[in-house]
Write a protein that holds these residues in place. Structure first.
Motif, PDB file in Angstrom:
ATOM      1  N   SER A 299     -42.453 -19.343  -2.631  1.00  0.00           N
ATOM      2  CA  SER A 299     -42.747 -18.774  -1.316  1.00  0.00           C
ATOM      3  C   SER A 299     -43.798 -17.668  -1.426  1.00  0.00           C
ATOM      4  O   SER A 299     -44.563 -17.449  -0.494  1.00  0.00           O
ATOM      5  CB  SER A 299     -41.464 -18.220  -0.706  1.00  0.00           C
ATOM      6  OG  SER A 299     -40.953 -17.170  -1.485  1.00  0.00           O
ATOM      7  N   LEU A 300     -43.828 -16.974  -2.583  1.00  0.00           N
ATOM      8  CA  LEU A 300     -44.834 -15.925  -2.750  1.00  0.00           C
ATOM      9  C   LEU A 300     -46.229 -16.516  -2.872  1.00  0.00           C
ATOM     10  O   LEU A 300     -47.196 -15.984  -2.339  1.00  0.00           O
ATOM     11  CB  LEU A 300     -44.525 -15.096  -3.992  1.00  0.00           C
ATOM     12  CG  LEU A 300     -43.463 -14.026  -3.840  1.00  0.00           C
ATOM     13  CD1 LEU A 300     -43.370 -13.200  -5.100  1.00  0.00           C
ATOM     14  CD2 LEU A 300     -43.789 -13.144  -2.667  1.00  0.00           C
ATOM     15  N   ALA A 317     -52.529 -11.074  -7.975  1.00  0.00           N
ATOM     16  CA  ALA A 317     -51.845 -10.058  -7.183  1.00  0.00           C
ATOM     17  C   ALA A 317     -50.343 -10.287  -7.106  1.00  0.00           C
ATOM     18  O   ALA A 317     -49.588  -9.334  -6.917  1.00  0.00           O
ATOM     19  CB  ALA A 317     -52.430 -10.012  -5.776  1.00  0.00           C
ATOM     20  N   HIS A 318     -49.901 -11.518  -7.229  1.00  0.00           N
ATOM     21  CA  HIS A 318     -48.480 -11.768  -6.988  1.00  0.00           C
ATOM     22  C   HIS A 318     -47.766 -12.467  -8.136  1.00  0.00           C
ATOM     23  O   HIS A 318     -46.665 -12.083  -8.492  1.00  0.00           O
ATOM     24  CB  HIS A 318     -48.316 -12.587  -5.706  1.00  0.00           C
ATOM     25  CG  HIS A 318     -48.960 -11.935  -4.535  1.00  0.00           C
ATOM     26  ND1 HIS A 318     -48.557 -10.700  -4.077  1.00  0.00           N
ATOM     27  CD2 HIS A 318     -49.998 -12.307  -3.760  1.00  0.00           C
ATOM     28  CE1 HIS A 318     -49.312 -10.345  -3.059  1.00  0.00           C
ATOM     29  NE2 HIS A 318     -50.200 -11.290  -2.843  1.00  0.00           N
ATOM     30  N   PRO A 321     -47.934 -10.054 -11.622  1.00  0.00           N
ATOM     31  CA  PRO A 321     -47.087  -8.848 -11.556  1.00  0.00           C
ATOM     32  C   PRO A 321     -45.594  -9.164 -11.522  1.00  0.00           C
ATOM     33  O   PRO A 321     -44.792  -8.400 -12.034  1.00  0.00           O
ATOM     34  CB  PRO A 321     -47.520  -8.175 -10.252  1.00  0.00           C
ATOM     35  CG  PRO A 321     -48.885  -8.667 -10.008  1.00  0.00           C
ATOM     36  CD  PRO A 321     -48.932 -10.061 -10.542  1.00  0.00           C
ATOM     37  N   ASN A 322     -45.237 -10.301 -10.931  1.00  0.00           N
ATOM     38  CA  ASN A 322     -43.820 -10.627 -10.840  1.00  0.00           C
ATOM     39  C   ASN A 322     -43.299 -11.397 -12.045  1.00  0.00           C
ATOM     40  O   ASN A 322     -42.118 -11.694 -12.113  1.00  0.00           O
ATOM     41  CB  ASN A 322     -43.545 -11.406  -9.558  1.00  0.00           C
ATOM     42  CG  ASN A 322     -43.607 -10.507  -8.352  1.00  0.00           C
ATOM     43  OD1 ASN A 322     -42.848  -9.557  -8.240  1.00  0.00           O
ATOM     44  ND2 ASN A 322     -44.547 -10.774  -7.469  1.00  0.00           N
ATOM     45  N   ARG A 415     -36.861  -6.703  -8.048  1.00  0.00           N
ATOM     46  CA  ARG A 415     -36.146  -7.653  -7.219  1.00  0.00           C
ATOM     47  C   ARG A 415     -37.169  -8.428  -6.395  1.00  0.00           C
ATOM     48  O   ARG A 415     -38.051  -7.859  -5.780  1.00  0.00           O
ATOM     49  CB  ARG A 415     -35.200  -6.903  -6.286  1.00  0.00           C
ATOM     50  CG  ARG A 415     -34.106  -7.726  -5.697  1.00  0.00           C
ATOM     51  CD  ARG A 415     -33.118  -6.776  -5.049  1.00  0.00           C
ATOM     52  NE  ARG A 415     -33.780  -5.987  -4.016  1.00  0.00           N
ATOM     53  CZ  ARG A 415     -33.859  -6.372  -2.751  1.00  0.00           C
ATOM     54  NH1 ARG A 415     -33.327  -7.506  -2.376  1.00  0.00           N
ATOM     55  NH2 ARG A 415     -34.463  -5.632  -1.859  1.00  0.00           N
ATOM     56  N   LEU A 416     -37.050  -9.746  -6.410  1.00  0.00           N
ATOM     57  CA  LEU A 416     -38.013 -10.544  -5.631  1.00  0.00           C
ATOM     58  C   LEU A 416     -37.499 -10.765  -4.230  1.00  0.00           C
ATOM     59  O   LEU A 416     -36.328 -10.837  -4.016  1.00  0.00           O
ATOM     60  CB  LEU A 416     -38.240 -11.893  -6.317  1.00  0.00           C
ATOM     61  CG  LEU A 416     -39.011 -11.784  -7.626  1.00  0.00           C
ATOM     62  CD1 LEU A 416     -39.182 -13.152  -8.226  1.00  0.00           C
ATOM     63  CD2 LEU A 416     -40.371 -11.168  -7.401  1.00  0.00           C
TER      64      LEU A 416
END
Lengths: 416, 262
Positions: A299-300, A317-318, A321-322, A415-416
């Motif tokens: 979903s990100l 960007a997403h 980092p996650n 936490r995602l």
């Protein structure tokens, strides 16, 4: 009163329920037993290492240090010139000339000369050593044995792992040998391995996970990476020998960069070792990084792309980092496997005896596990003690690495 | 098929089919969306509503093995032509997903990121504030813009996602069951927000909730599986919501709306 009853085709009797619970208990005890076996193995391993790292030793000095005292002043408090005189008086002229040749006595400091006296004049020698278990339980027998066999020797309780051991260089006398060269060699090789494999591994993982289409070629690549992770490390050693040491010897020895003399060049350097270890952990890093990237919810990605971001902008960007926590944890675990590797380094030529600290990628090297291996195969008992002590040092190094992994994971995981 | 007023559509699907591998999930949909109106897409589960929505903004092609046929005309171009950049299409057509999916970054950054990558050079603080106001979220978050977007409640998260979508000034906002994970009060707030947004944006909303479609939409498209046994999603009926919910043309539409199946 039981709440069970027969209902339709369900035969739910108390005996049947009890049987189901019993089955559960059996399975549970199997799991507990398996865990217990694992714990026992670990404890035995640790005890074995510790047992050999401490204990009584019969130490026989060539010359009693007290006899070297001048006017009642003990040896360690003497001035440099007094120490130099003692050294000259107690070693052969040839040996003294060699010391002078290595580094003029005038330029050496008192501590250095004191070390020379320790090694060559007093020359403590461990006649026999007992492990921690025997030392604690059979002290009487040890004392009897001492009187019978080594009447001149002194019984000392030694901790083979100590600060001097970590600080000293390699020596042919186990009493004064240390692991400094090996620790530095391990740190150098592992740094080069990380420097090479982390960027390459993460980049490959990003490509495979975020860009590569699910086609035949990419499935072949993926399968091969998974298989490479299971290839025995000695095979990577042979690969490193053929490619880094031999084929690219001019580069790995530093000749191509003018860093070494071509007449003495060989590729058995820190650089070759680091690259070999890097190749060894590369598949592990790729797989671990892929798993970490896979764990980022889709979903990100859709949210990022849906805003009109390009794929790379979304990844940068997403996705990264996650997944950075997982990537770092996986990579450090892969690296702690590499730091314990012995076979490939022996194959590509870790030095068997080296007293010079590595000072760059083109140095000769040894590493902690290679050093442990060298000491273990010696016949003298005291070498086994320092091999055990070096194992403790290696374990501490590994623990430090894994602790870093945990700290990094906690710092970056969100936490995602 | 659509009873359009003047044929000047915000976006138009033209014989659009979507395939998952060999399987045709959506069959030859012709659907013209009126600008600055809310169009609801309703229909039973698995009839390709979400697939159509994704196809309208070039999101389908992110899934391997999916391909489309037919045209989606947007801004005078078919977005599936090779020289049309899907990145640009996706910026001009925003999307709000079923499950709130704010970035695990600060509330401020959730709104600002999309604008920044799309080359916004103006006053970012101002954009964030005006956008959050448009999304009816400013009053609740203005004093905690640096907190993580994931720390908000579900309804606030979804409004943050709407803010994120309108921050890049799209022409169209697609909403894929935006309220299905929310409670009735949060749902009501989103619906009010949609009414406000419809003054500036064309909105297409997929919903399972018939009352919601009736409440918020100007037009309704009813999708169902084709009756020829191939189980492809087909546009059954499309028209003004008030007509659809009072005098549907087809029996199957009436059956669905009155709750006889689906």
């Amino acid at each position: 009163m039981s709440i069970l009853r027969k209902r339709g085709d369900f035969v739910e009797s108390e005996q049947q329920l009890a049987r189901r619970h019993a089955r559960g208990r059996v399975v549970l005890s199997v799991f507990q037993l398996a865990t217990l076996i694992g714990v026992i193995v670990l404890v035995v391993l640790l005890l074995t290492i510790i047992k050999n790292s401490f204990g009584y030793s019969a130490v026989q000095n060539e010359v009693d240090p007290e006899s070297l005292a001048v006017n009642g002043i003990p040896l360690e408090s003497l001035t440099k010139s007094q120490l130099a005189t003692i050294l000259q008086a107690n070693v052969s002229a040839g040996l003294f000339a060699r010391f002078e040749h290595d580094q003029p006595i005038a330029e050496r400091d008192a501590a250095n000369i004191y070390d020379l006296i320790q090694e060559h004049v007093i020359a403590p020698e461990v006649e026999e050593s007992w492990n921690l278990y025997d030392s604690l339980t059979k002290k009487d027998q040890i004392l009897v044995l001492m009187n019978e066999q080594y009447p001149d020797a002194e019984l000392q309780f030694l901790s083979w792992v100590n600060w001097d051991f970590v600080r000293s260089q390699q020596s042919s006398h186990p009493e004064i040998a240390g692991v400094r060269t090996a620790i530095l060699g391990s740190l150098w090789t592992i740094s080069i391995a990380i420097f090479f494999s982390l960027p390459v591994g993460v980049a490959a993982a990003v490509y495979l996970q975020e860009y590569a289409r699910d086609n035949f070629l990419n499935r072949i690549i993926q399968t091969n990476i998974n298989n490479l992770a299971g290839v025995p490390s000695i095979i990577y050693g042979i690969l490193g020998l053929a490619i880094f040491v031999r084929a690219f010897g001019a580069f790995t020895s530093g000749v191509a960069f003018g860093a070494a003399d071509s007449s003495t060049a060989n590729g058995r350097t820190i650089l070759s070792a680091g690259l070999t270890l890097g190749v060894l952990v590369l598949p592990l890093i790729i797989i671990n990084a892929q798993e970490a990237i896979k764990a980022v919810p889709n979903s990100l990605r859709e949210a990022g792309l849906g805003l009109g971001a390009s794929r790379w902008e979304t990844v940068w960007a997403h996705v990264l980092p996650n997944s950075i926590a997982g990537i770092l944890t996986g990579s450090i675990l892969a690296v702690s496997r590499a730091i314990g590797e012995t076979a490939p380094l022996v194959v590509i030529g870790a030095s068997t005896f080296i007293q010079v600290d590595p000072d760059g990628p083109f140095s000769k090297f040894t590493t902690l596990p290679a050093q442990i291996y060298q000491w273990t195969v010696r016949p003298q008992g005291a070498f086994h003690n320092i091999a055990a002590a070096a194992s403790l040092v290696l374990l501490v190094l590994l623990l430090a690495l894994n602790a870093t992994a945990i700290v990094l994971r906690n710092k970056y995981s969100r936490r995602l | 098929m659509a009873n359009s007023s003047n044929g000047n559509y915000a976006i138009k699907a033209d014989k659009l089919s979507v395939y998952y591998g060999e399987f045709r999930a959506v069959r030859e949909v012709d659907l013209g969306i009126e600008p600055r109106r809310i169009t609801a897409i309703i229909g039973p589960s698995g009839c390709g509503k979400s697939t159509v929505l994704r196809a309208l903004k070039s999101l389908c092609e992110l899934i391997p093995s999916v391909h489309t046929e037919g045209k989606v005309v947007f801004g005078g171009r078919n977005i599936y032509e090779l020289d049309v950049d899907p990145v640009e299409v996706r910026r001009r057509i925003g999307m709000v997903f079923q499950k709130p999916n704010p970035f695990p970054k600060s509330i401020y950054e959730n709104v600002a990121w999309g604008a920044r990558i799309n080359g916004f050079k103006g006053d970012m603080d101002e954009l964030v504030e005006s956008t959050l106001k448009s999304a009816a979220l400013w009053d609740e978050v203005h004093d905690k813009l640096d907190q993580s977007g994931t720390s908000l409640s579900g309804g606030q998260q979804q409004r943050l996602c709407i803010a994120r979508a309108i921050a890049v000034k799209p022409d169209i906002i697609l909403m894929d069951e935006p309220c299905s994970a929310l409670d009735p009060i949060a749902t009501l707030r989103i619906e009010e927000l949609m009414h406000d947004l419809a003054k500036d944006y064309t909105i297409i909303i997929v919903t399972h909730n018939m009352q919601q479609a009736a409440r918020v939409s100007d037009f309704t498209a009813f999708f169902s599986l084709s009756e020829d046994g191939k189980r492809a999603g087909t546009l059954m009926e499309y028209g003004e919501t008030k007509h659809m919910f009072t005098r549907p043309e087809k029996k199957i539409t009436e059956d669905y709306i009155t709750g006889r199946f689906g």
